[in-house]
Design an enzyme around this catalytic site. Structure first.
Site, PDB file in Angstrom:
ATOM      1  CD  GLU A   1      -2.970   1.621   2.656  1.00 27.80           C
ATOM      2  OE1 GLU A   1      -3.780   0.440   2.927  1.00 27.80           O
ATOM      3  OE2 GLU A   1      -2.020   2.633   3.482  1.00 27.80           O
TER       4      GLU A   1
ATOM      5  CB  THR B   1      -4.494   5.768   0.441  1.00 29.60           C
ATOM      6  OG1 THR B   1      -3.805   6.974   0.421  1.00 29.60           O
ATOM      7  CG2 THR B   1      -4.159   4.715   0.782  1.00 29.60           C
TER       8      THR B   1
HETATM    9  P1  FAD Z   1     -17.916   0.105   6.295  1.00 27.73           P
HETATM   10  O1  FAD Z   1     -18.239  -1.618   6.229  1.00 27.73           O
HETATM   11  O2  FAD Z   1     -19.261   0.302   5.902  1.00 27.73           O
HETATM   12  O3  FAD Z   1     -18.352  -0.117   7.756  1.00 27.73           O
HETATM   13  C1  FAD Z   1     -18.312   0.456   8.424  1.00 27.73           C
HETATM   14  C2  FAD Z   1     -19.078   0.550   9.766  1.00 27.73           C
HETATM   15  O4  FAD Z   1     -20.237   0.576   9.663  1.00 27.73           O
HETATM   16  C3  FAD Z   1     -18.595  -1.041  10.563  1.00 27.73           C
HETATM   17  O5  FAD Z   1     -19.003  -0.395  11.993  1.00 27.73           O
HETATM   18  C4  FAD Z   1     -19.483  -1.780   9.687  1.00 27.73           C
HETATM   19  O6  FAD Z   1     -19.684  -2.724  11.304  1.00 27.73           O
HETATM   20  C5  FAD Z   1     -21.052  -1.055  10.358  1.00 27.73           C
HETATM   21  N1  FAD Z   1     -21.609  -1.293   9.051  1.00 27.73           N
HETATM   22  C6  FAD Z   1     -21.040  -1.342   7.772  1.00 27.73           C
HETATM   23  N2  FAD Z   1     -22.809  -2.138   6.989  1.00 27.73           N
HETATM   24  C7  FAD Z   1     -23.759  -1.514   7.690  1.00 27.73           C
HETATM   25  C8  FAD Z   1     -24.852  -1.704   7.287  1.00 27.73           C
HETATM   26  N3  FAD Z   1     -25.461  -1.778   5.782  1.00 27.73           N
HETATM   27  N4  FAD Z   1     -25.833  -1.365   8.180  1.00 27.73           N
HETATM   28  C9  FAD Z   1     -24.686  -0.528  10.091  1.00 27.73           C
HETATM   29  N5  FAD Z   1     -24.205  -0.676  10.389  1.00 27.73           N
HETATM   30  C10 FAD Z   1     -22.854  -1.394   9.045  1.00 27.73           C
HETATM   31  N6  FAD Z   1      -9.869   5.849   4.506  1.00 27.73           N
HETATM   32  C11 FAD Z   1      -9.999   6.424   3.650  1.00 27.73           C
HETATM   33  O7  FAD Z   1     -10.437   7.540   4.355  1.00 27.73           O
HETATM   34  N7  FAD Z   1      -8.882   6.228   2.701  1.00 27.73           N
HETATM   35  C12 FAD Z   1      -8.610   5.283   2.331  1.00 27.73           C
HETATM   36  O8  FAD Z   1      -7.722   4.851   1.409  1.00 27.73           O
HETATM   37  C13 FAD Z   1      -8.531   3.947   3.532  1.00 27.73           C
HETATM   38  N8  FAD Z   1      -8.027   2.670   2.975  1.00 27.73           N
HETATM   39  C14 FAD Z   1      -8.143   1.931   3.913  1.00 27.73           C
HETATM   40  C15 FAD Z   1      -7.668   0.557   3.529  1.00 27.73           C
HETATM   41  C16 FAD Z   1      -8.045  -0.855   4.606  1.00 27.73           C
HETATM   42  C17 FAD Z   1      -6.845  -2.263   4.436  1.00 27.73           C
HETATM   43  C18 FAD Z   1      -8.452  -0.438   5.797  1.00 27.73           C
HETATM   44  C19 FAD Z   1      -8.411  -1.839   6.556  1.00 27.73           C
HETATM   45  C20 FAD Z   1      -8.866   0.698   5.807  1.00 27.73           C
HETATM   46  C21 FAD Z   1      -8.840   2.220   5.251  1.00 27.73           C
HETATM   47  N9  FAD Z   1      -9.541   3.707   5.154  1.00 27.73           N
HETATM   48  C22 FAD Z   1      -9.250   4.412   4.413  1.00 27.73           C
HETATM   49  C23 FAD Z   1     -10.252   3.339   6.496  1.00 27.73           C
HETATM   50  C24 FAD Z   1     -11.523   3.278   6.352  1.00 27.73           C
HETATM   51  O9  FAD Z   1     -12.330   4.473   5.100  1.00 27.73           O
HETATM   52  C25 FAD Z   1     -12.498   3.532   7.868  1.00 27.73           C
HETATM   53  O10 FAD Z   1     -12.037   2.911   9.085  1.00 27.73           O
HETATM   54  C26 FAD Z   1     -13.890   3.637   8.075  1.00 27.73           C
HETATM   55  O11 FAD Z   1     -13.980   4.533   8.820  1.00 27.73           O
HETATM   56  C27 FAD Z   1     -14.201   2.432   7.451  1.00 27.73           C
HETATM   57  O12 FAD Z   1     -14.616   1.638   6.255  1.00 27.73           O
HETATM   58  P2  FAD Z   1     -15.182   0.578   5.567  1.00 27.73           P
HETATM   59  O13 FAD Z   1     -14.667   0.627   4.061  1.00 27.73           O
HETATM   60  O14 FAD Z   1     -15.095  -0.516   5.923  1.00 27.73           O
HETATM   61  O15 FAD Z   1     -17.113   0.848   6.251  1.00 27.73           O
END
Ligand code: FAD
Length: 300
Positions: free
Chosen positions: A33, A67
Protein backbone atom coordinates in the site's frame (compact mmCIF):
# COMPACT_ATOMS: atom_id res chain seq x y z
CA UNK A 1 1.67 -0.71 -21.01
CA UNK A 2 1.53 -3.57 -18.53
CA UNK A 3 1.27 -6.77 -20.52
CA UNK A 4 -1.68 -8.17 -18.61
CA UNK A 5 -3.28 -6.65 -15.53
CA UNK A 6 -4.82 -9.36 -13.41
CA UNK A 7 -7.96 -9.27 -11.34
CA UNK A 8 -8.04 -10.26 -7.67
CA UNK A 9 -9.47 -13.71 -8.30
CA UNK A 10 -6.67 -14.59 -10.71
CA UNK A 11 -4.04 -13.18 -8.37
CA UNK A 12 -5.13 -15.10 -5.30
CA UNK A 13 -5.89 -18.34 -7.11
CA UNK A 14 -2.20 -18.60 -7.97
CA UNK A 15 -0.40 -21.37 -6.09
CA UNK A 16 3.32 -20.80 -5.79
CA UNK A 17 5.58 -22.77 -3.46
CA UNK A 18 8.80 -22.00 -1.62
CA UNK A 19 10.93 -25.11 -1.31
CA UNK A 20 14.10 -25.86 0.55
CA UNK A 21 15.67 -29.05 1.81
CA UNK A 22 13.45 -29.20 4.90
CA UNK A 23 10.00 -28.10 3.81
CA UNK A 24 7.65 -26.98 1.08
CA UNK A 25 5.42 -24.02 1.78
CA UNK A 26 3.05 -21.78 -0.10
CA UNK A 27 4.73 -18.53 -1.14
CA UNK A 28 2.47 -15.64 -0.15
CA UNK A 29 1.29 -13.16 -2.78
CA UNK A 30 3.03 -9.88 -2.00
CA UNK A 31 1.24 -6.55 -2.25
CA UNK A 32 2.00 -3.01 -1.09
CA UNK A 33 0.00 0.00 0.00
CA UNK A 34 1.22 3.50 -0.82
CA UNK A 35 -0.35 6.93 -0.40
CA UNK A 36 -0.29 10.01 -2.63
CA UNK A 37 2.36 12.33 -1.13
CA UNK A 38 1.09 15.55 0.44
CA UNK A 39 2.39 19.05 -0.41
CA UNK A 40 4.10 17.90 -3.57
CA UNK A 41 3.69 20.86 -5.91
CA UNK A 42 6.81 20.11 -7.96
CA UNK A 43 6.28 16.33 -8.02
CA UNK A 44 9.56 15.44 -6.24
CA UNK A 45 7.85 13.32 -3.61
CA UNK A 46 5.95 11.40 -6.26
CA UNK A 47 9.21 10.79 -8.13
CA UNK A 48 10.70 9.49 -4.86
CA UNK A 49 7.74 7.19 -4.38
CA UNK A 50 8.23 5.78 -7.87
CA UNK A 51 11.90 5.17 -6.97
CA UNK A 52 10.91 3.33 -3.78
CA UNK A 53 8.46 1.18 -5.73
CA UNK A 54 11.14 0.46 -8.31
CA UNK A 55 13.20 -1.06 -5.49
CA UNK A 56 10.23 -3.01 -4.13
CA UNK A 57 9.40 -4.34 -7.58
CA UNK A 58 12.13 -6.98 -7.28
CA UNK A 59 9.89 -9.02 -4.95
CA UNK A 60 7.31 -9.45 -7.73
CA UNK A 61 4.36 -7.75 -6.08
CA UNK A 62 1.01 -8.71 -7.53
CA UNK A 63 -0.61 -5.43 -6.57
CA UNK A 64 0.15 -1.91 -5.41
CA UNK A 65 -2.80 -0.30 -3.69
CA UNK A 66 -3.08 3.49 -3.63
CA UNK A 67 -5.00 5.19 -0.81
CA UNK A 68 -7.71 7.76 -1.39
CA UNK A 69 -7.95 10.99 0.58
CA UNK A 70 -11.06 11.61 2.64
CA UNK A 71 -13.79 13.08 0.44
CA UNK A 72 -11.65 12.69 -2.69
CA UNK A 73 -9.17 15.37 -1.61
CA UNK A 74 -6.35 13.79 -3.63
CA UNK A 75 -8.37 12.23 -6.43
CA UNK A 76 -6.38 13.66 -9.35
CA UNK A 77 -3.05 12.94 -7.75
CA UNK A 78 -4.06 9.37 -6.98
CA UNK A 79 -5.07 8.86 -10.63
CA UNK A 80 -1.61 10.17 -11.71
CA UNK A 81 0.08 7.69 -9.39
CA UNK A 82 -2.08 4.83 -10.61
CA UNK A 83 -1.13 5.64 -14.17
CA UNK A 84 2.59 5.82 -13.40
CA UNK A 85 2.51 2.54 -11.44
CA UNK A 86 0.90 0.90 -14.42
CA UNK A 87 2.73 2.50 -17.34
CA UNK A 88 6.22 3.22 -15.94
CA UNK A 89 6.65 0.47 -13.37
CA UNK A 90 4.49 -2.07 -15.19
CA UNK A 91 2.89 -3.08 -11.92
CA UNK A 92 -0.77 -3.73 -11.19
CA UNK A 93 -2.30 -0.76 -9.32
CA UNK A 94 -5.42 -1.04 -7.18
CA UNK A 95 -6.98 2.31 -6.28
CA UNK A 96 -8.79 2.67 -2.97
CA UNK A 97 -12.05 4.59 -3.23
CA UNK A 98 -14.23 5.99 -0.42
CA UNK A 99 -17.91 6.53 -1.20
CA UNK A 100 -19.18 8.52 1.77
CA UNK A 101 -20.22 12.03 0.74
CA UNK A 102 -19.99 11.16 -2.98
CA UNK A 103 -22.95 11.40 -5.29
CA UNK A 104 -23.86 8.48 -7.52
CA UNK A 105 -22.71 10.49 -10.54
CA UNK A 106 -19.33 11.22 -8.94
CA UNK A 107 -18.81 7.54 -8.33
CA UNK A 108 -19.90 6.53 -11.81
CA UNK A 109 -17.50 9.09 -13.36
CA UNK A 110 -14.61 7.87 -11.23
CA UNK A 111 -15.24 4.22 -12.03
CA UNK A 112 -15.54 4.96 -15.76
CA UNK A 113 -12.27 6.87 -15.59
CA UNK A 114 -10.29 4.07 -13.94
CA UNK A 115 -11.81 1.44 -16.21
CA UNK A 116 -10.67 3.54 -19.15
CA UNK A 117 -7.13 3.32 -17.73
CA UNK A 118 -7.45 -0.46 -17.84
CA UNK A 119 -7.61 -0.92 -14.06
CA UNK A 120 -8.96 -4.31 -12.98
CA UNK A 121 -9.31 -3.97 -9.20
CA UNK A 122 -10.59 -1.48 -6.65
CA UNK A 123 -10.62 -1.37 -2.83
CA UNK A 124 -14.16 -0.25 -2.03
CA UNK A 125 -14.50 1.69 1.23
CA UNK A 126 -17.01 3.82 3.00
CA UNK A 127 -14.41 6.19 4.47
CA UNK A 128 -14.73 8.10 7.72
CA UNK A 129 -17.97 10.01 8.24
CA UNK A 130 -17.25 13.71 7.74
CA UNK A 131 -18.37 16.41 10.17
CA UNK A 132 -21.42 18.43 9.20
CA UNK A 133 -23.64 17.99 6.16
CA UNK A 134 -22.65 15.51 3.47
CA UNK A 135 -24.18 13.71 0.50
CA UNK A 136 -25.88 10.52 1.71
CA UNK A 137 -26.22 8.62 -1.57
CA UNK A 138 -23.86 5.92 -0.23
CA UNK A 139 -23.64 5.27 3.52
CA UNK A 140 -21.86 1.91 3.67
CA UNK A 141 -19.11 0.22 1.71
CA UNK A 142 -21.55 -2.61 0.90
CA UNK A 143 -23.61 -0.18 -1.21
CA UNK A 144 -20.50 0.75 -3.16
CA UNK A 145 -19.60 -2.91 -3.69
CA UNK A 146 -23.10 -3.58 -5.03
CA UNK A 147 -22.98 -0.53 -7.28
CA UNK A 148 -19.59 -1.51 -8.74
CA UNK A 149 -20.60 -5.12 -9.30
CA UNK A 150 -23.80 -4.02 -10.98
CA UNK A 151 -22.31 -2.22 -13.95
CA UNK A 152 -18.52 -2.42 -13.94
CA UNK A 153 -15.95 -4.99 -14.85
CA UNK A 154 -13.85 -4.59 -11.70
CA UNK A 155 -12.76 -7.03 -9.01
CA UNK A 156 -13.58 -5.60 -5.62
CA UNK A 157 -11.62 -5.74 -2.38
CA UNK A 158 -13.00 -4.50 0.95
CA UNK A 159 -11.60 -3.65 4.39
CA UNK A 160 -11.81 -6.03 7.37
CA UNK A 161 -11.00 -5.37 11.01
CA UNK A 162 -9.53 -8.25 13.07
CA UNK A 163 -10.05 -6.15 16.21
CA UNK A 164 -13.37 -4.66 15.00
CA UNK A 165 -14.04 -1.31 13.39
CA UNK A 166 -14.05 1.48 15.95
CA UNK A 167 -17.73 2.36 15.32
CA UNK A 168 -19.00 -1.20 15.71
CA UNK A 169 -21.10 -2.11 18.71
CA UNK A 170 -19.60 -5.62 18.78
CA UNK A 171 -17.22 -8.02 17.03
CA UNK A 172 -20.23 -10.12 15.91
CA UNK A 173 -22.00 -7.10 14.42
CA UNK A 174 -18.88 -6.10 12.50
CA UNK A 175 -18.51 -9.63 11.10
CA UNK A 176 -22.18 -9.59 10.09
CA UNK A 177 -21.62 -6.45 7.98
CA UNK A 178 -18.38 -7.82 6.59
CA UNK A 179 -20.29 -10.90 5.44
CA UNK A 180 -22.85 -8.57 3.87
CA UNK A 181 -20.08 -6.86 1.84
CA UNK A 182 -18.91 -10.26 0.64
CA UNK A 183 -22.49 -11.29 -0.21
CA UNK A 184 -22.75 -8.13 -2.32
CA UNK A 185 -19.75 -9.28 -4.35
CA UNK A 186 -16.46 -8.48 -2.57
CA UNK A 187 -13.73 -10.79 -3.88
CA UNK A 188 -10.99 -10.25 -1.27
CA UNK A 189 -10.64 -8.70 2.21
CA UNK A 190 -7.57 -6.67 3.23
CA UNK A 191 -7.23 -6.25 6.96
CA UNK A 192 -6.51 -3.30 9.13
CA UNK A 193 -2.94 -3.43 10.43
CA UNK A 194 -2.49 -5.64 13.50
CA UNK A 195 0.42 -6.89 15.62
CA UNK A 196 -1.15 -9.80 17.47
CA UNK A 197 -1.43 -12.69 15.03
CA UNK A 198 -3.85 -14.46 17.37
CA UNK A 199 -6.36 -11.67 16.74
CA UNK A 200 -6.03 -12.31 13.01
CA UNK A 201 -6.33 -16.09 13.39
CA UNK A 202 -9.50 -15.79 15.53
CA UNK A 203 -10.97 -13.31 13.04
CA UNK A 204 -10.31 -15.66 10.11
CA UNK A 205 -11.85 -18.55 12.02
CA UNK A 206 -15.02 -16.63 12.87
CA UNK A 207 -15.28 -15.35 9.28
CA UNK A 208 -15.08 -18.95 8.02
CA UNK A 209 -17.75 -20.04 10.53
CA UNK A 210 -19.99 -17.25 9.24
CA UNK A 211 -19.54 -18.37 5.63
CA UNK A 212 -17.06 -15.72 4.50
CA UNK A 213 -15.03 -17.68 2.01
CA UNK A 214 -12.89 -15.09 0.20
CA UNK A 215 -9.16 -14.60 0.90
CA UNK A 216 -8.46 -12.47 4.00
CA UNK A 217 -5.12 -10.82 3.42
CA UNK A 218 -3.27 -9.61 6.52
CA UNK A 219 -2.06 -6.01 6.61
CA UNK A 220 1.48 -5.67 7.98
CA UNK A 221 3.01 -2.44 9.25
CA UNK A 222 6.79 -2.42 9.68
CA UNK A 223 7.33 -0.24 12.74
CA UNK A 224 10.32 2.06 12.41
CA UNK A 225 9.31 4.98 14.59
CA UNK A 226 7.67 4.87 18.03
CA UNK A 227 5.77 8.18 17.82
CA UNK A 228 4.48 7.36 14.35
CA UNK A 229 3.23 4.01 15.67
CA UNK A 230 1.33 5.71 18.50
CA UNK A 231 -0.18 8.20 16.08
CA UNK A 232 -1.31 5.52 13.63
CA UNK A 233 -2.72 3.19 16.25
CA UNK A 234 -4.58 5.99 18.03
CA UNK A 235 -6.93 6.10 15.02
CA UNK A 236 -7.94 2.44 15.12
CA UNK A 237 -8.37 -0.43 17.58
CA UNK A 238 -5.07 -2.32 17.54
CA UNK A 239 -3.48 -4.39 20.30
CA UNK A 240 0.28 -4.11 20.54
CA UNK A 241 1.75 -7.12 22.40
CA UNK A 242 3.14 -5.99 25.77
CA UNK A 243 6.61 -7.32 25.21
CA UNK A 244 6.85 -5.39 21.91
CA UNK A 245 5.44 -2.07 23.15
CA UNK A 246 7.51 -2.21 26.36
CA UNK A 247 10.74 -2.56 24.38
CA UNK A 248 9.72 0.15 21.92
CA UNK A 249 8.83 2.47 24.78
CA UNK A 250 12.07 1.84 26.61
CA UNK A 251 14.19 2.58 23.53
CA UNK A 252 11.95 5.16 21.89
CA UNK A 253 14.76 7.68 21.37
CA UNK A 254 17.05 5.13 19.77
CA UNK A 255 15.98 5.11 16.12
CA UNK A 256 18.31 2.31 15.03
CA UNK A 257 17.15 0.04 17.82
CA UNK A 258 13.48 0.80 17.10
CA UNK A 259 13.95 0.09 13.41
CA UNK A 260 15.71 -3.21 14.03
CA UNK A 261 13.12 -4.28 16.59
CA UNK A 262 10.27 -3.33 14.24
CA UNK A 263 11.77 -5.28 11.34
CA UNK A 264 12.48 -8.33 13.51
CA UNK A 265 8.96 -8.23 14.90
CA UNK A 266 7.30 -7.91 11.47
CA UNK A 267 9.52 -10.71 10.09
CA UNK A 268 8.47 -12.97 12.96
CA UNK A 269 4.83 -12.01 12.40
CA UNK A 270 5.04 -12.73 8.65
CA UNK A 271 6.79 -16.08 9.17
CA UNK A 272 4.07 -17.20 11.53
CA UNK A 273 1.39 -16.08 9.07
CA UNK A 274 3.10 -17.93 6.22
CA UNK A 275 3.33 -21.08 8.35
CA UNK A 276 -0.40 -20.76 8.96
CA UNK A 277 -0.94 -20.73 5.17
CA UNK A 278 -2.00 -17.14 4.43
CA UNK A 279 -2.56 -16.45 0.75
CA UNK A 280 -0.88 -13.07 0.80
CA UNK A 281 0.88 -10.36 2.78
CA UNK A 282 -0.11 -6.73 2.26
CA UNK A 283 2.54 -4.25 3.44
CA UNK A 284 1.71 -0.77 4.64
CA UNK A 285 4.89 0.69 3.18
CA UNK A 286 4.39 4.33 4.25
CA UNK A 287 6.01 5.07 0.87
CA UNK A 288 9.39 3.63 1.93
CA UNK A 289 11.08 0.53 0.60
CA UNK A 290 13.93 -0.23 3.01
CA UNK A 291 12.09 -1.82 5.97
CA UNK A 292 9.80 -3.86 3.70
CA UNK A 293 12.83 -5.07 1.70
CA UNK A 294 14.57 -6.24 4.88
CA UNK A 295 11.46 -8.11 6.01
CA UNK A 296 11.05 -9.77 2.62
CA UNK A 297 14.73 -10.75 2.60
CA UNK A 298 14.20 -12.32 6.03
CA UNK A 299 11.13 -14.32 5.10
CA UNK A 300 11.33 -15.35 1.45
P1 FAD B 1 -18.06 -0.12 6.16
O1 FAD B 1 -17.79 -1.48 5.67
O2 FAD B 1 -19.24 0.59 5.59
O3 FAD B 1 -18.21 -0.23 7.75
C1 FAD B 1 -18.20 0.94 8.57
C2 FAD B 1 -18.94 0.63 9.89
O4 FAD B 1 -20.36 0.47 9.66
C3 FAD B 1 -18.50 -0.66 10.57
O5 FAD B 1 -18.58 -0.44 11.95
C4 FAD B 1 -19.52 -1.70 10.11
O6 FAD B 1 -19.66 -2.75 11.03
C5 FAD B 1 -20.79 -0.86 10.00
N1 FAD B 1 -21.67 -1.24 8.89
C6 FAD B 1 -21.30 -1.63 7.65
N2 FAD B 1 -22.40 -1.81 6.87
C7 FAD B 1 -23.47 -1.51 7.64
C8 FAD B 1 -24.88 -1.48 7.41
N3 FAD B 1 -25.39 -1.80 6.21
N4 FAD B 1 -25.68 -1.09 8.43
C9 FAD B 1 -25.18 -0.75 9.63
N5 FAD B 1 -23.82 -0.77 9.91
C10 FAD B 1 -23.01 -1.14 8.93
N6 FAD B 1 -9.83 5.40 4.52
C11 FAD B 1 -9.66 6.39 3.61
O7 FAD B 1 -10.18 7.50 3.77
N7 FAD B 1 -8.89 6.17 2.47
C12 FAD B 1 -8.30 4.98 2.22
O8 FAD B 1 -7.62 4.83 1.20
C13 FAD B 1 -8.47 3.92 3.17
N8 FAD B 1 -7.91 2.70 2.96
C14 FAD B 1 -8.12 1.68 3.86
C15 FAD B 1 -7.58 0.41 3.61
C16 FAD B 1 -7.77 -0.64 4.51
C17 FAD B 1 -7.19 -2.01 4.19
C18 FAD B 1 -8.51 -0.42 5.70
C19 FAD B 1 -8.69 -1.53 6.70
C20 FAD B 1 -9.07 0.84 5.96
C21 FAD B 1 -8.90 1.90 5.06
N9 FAD B 1 -9.45 3.17 5.26
C22 FAD B 1 -9.26 4.18 4.34
C23 FAD B 1 -10.22 3.45 6.49
C24 FAD B 1 -11.77 3.29 6.29
O9 FAD B 1 -12.23 4.21 5.34
C25 FAD B 1 -12.44 3.53 7.63
O10 FAD B 1 -12.11 2.53 8.55
C26 FAD B 1 -13.94 3.76 7.59
O11 FAD B 1 -14.35 4.31 8.85
C27 FAD B 1 -14.79 2.52 7.33
O12 FAD B 1 -14.72 2.12 6.03
P2 FAD B 1 -15.28 0.66 5.61
O13 FAD B 1 -15.15 0.54 4.17
O14 FAD B 1 -14.68 -0.38 6.46
O15 FAD B 1 -16.84 0.86 6.00
Amino acid sequence: MVEQLKNLNDIYSKEDYIENMFFTQRRPIISYEVFPPKNDQNGDKLNNLIQELTVLKKYNPSLVSVTYGAGGSNREQSVDIIQRIKDELKLNPMPHFTCVSCSEKDIKDYLTNIERLGIKNILALRGDIPDGEFCRDFLHASELVEFIKDGHDLSVAVAGYPETHNESCSFEDDIKWLKYKVDKGADVIYTQLFFDNNKYFSFVEVCADEGINVPIIPGILPVTNYNQLLKMTSLCKVTIPKVFIDKLEKHKDDRDYTRKLGIDFASYQCRQLIDAGVKGLHFYTLNKSDAVCEILENIL
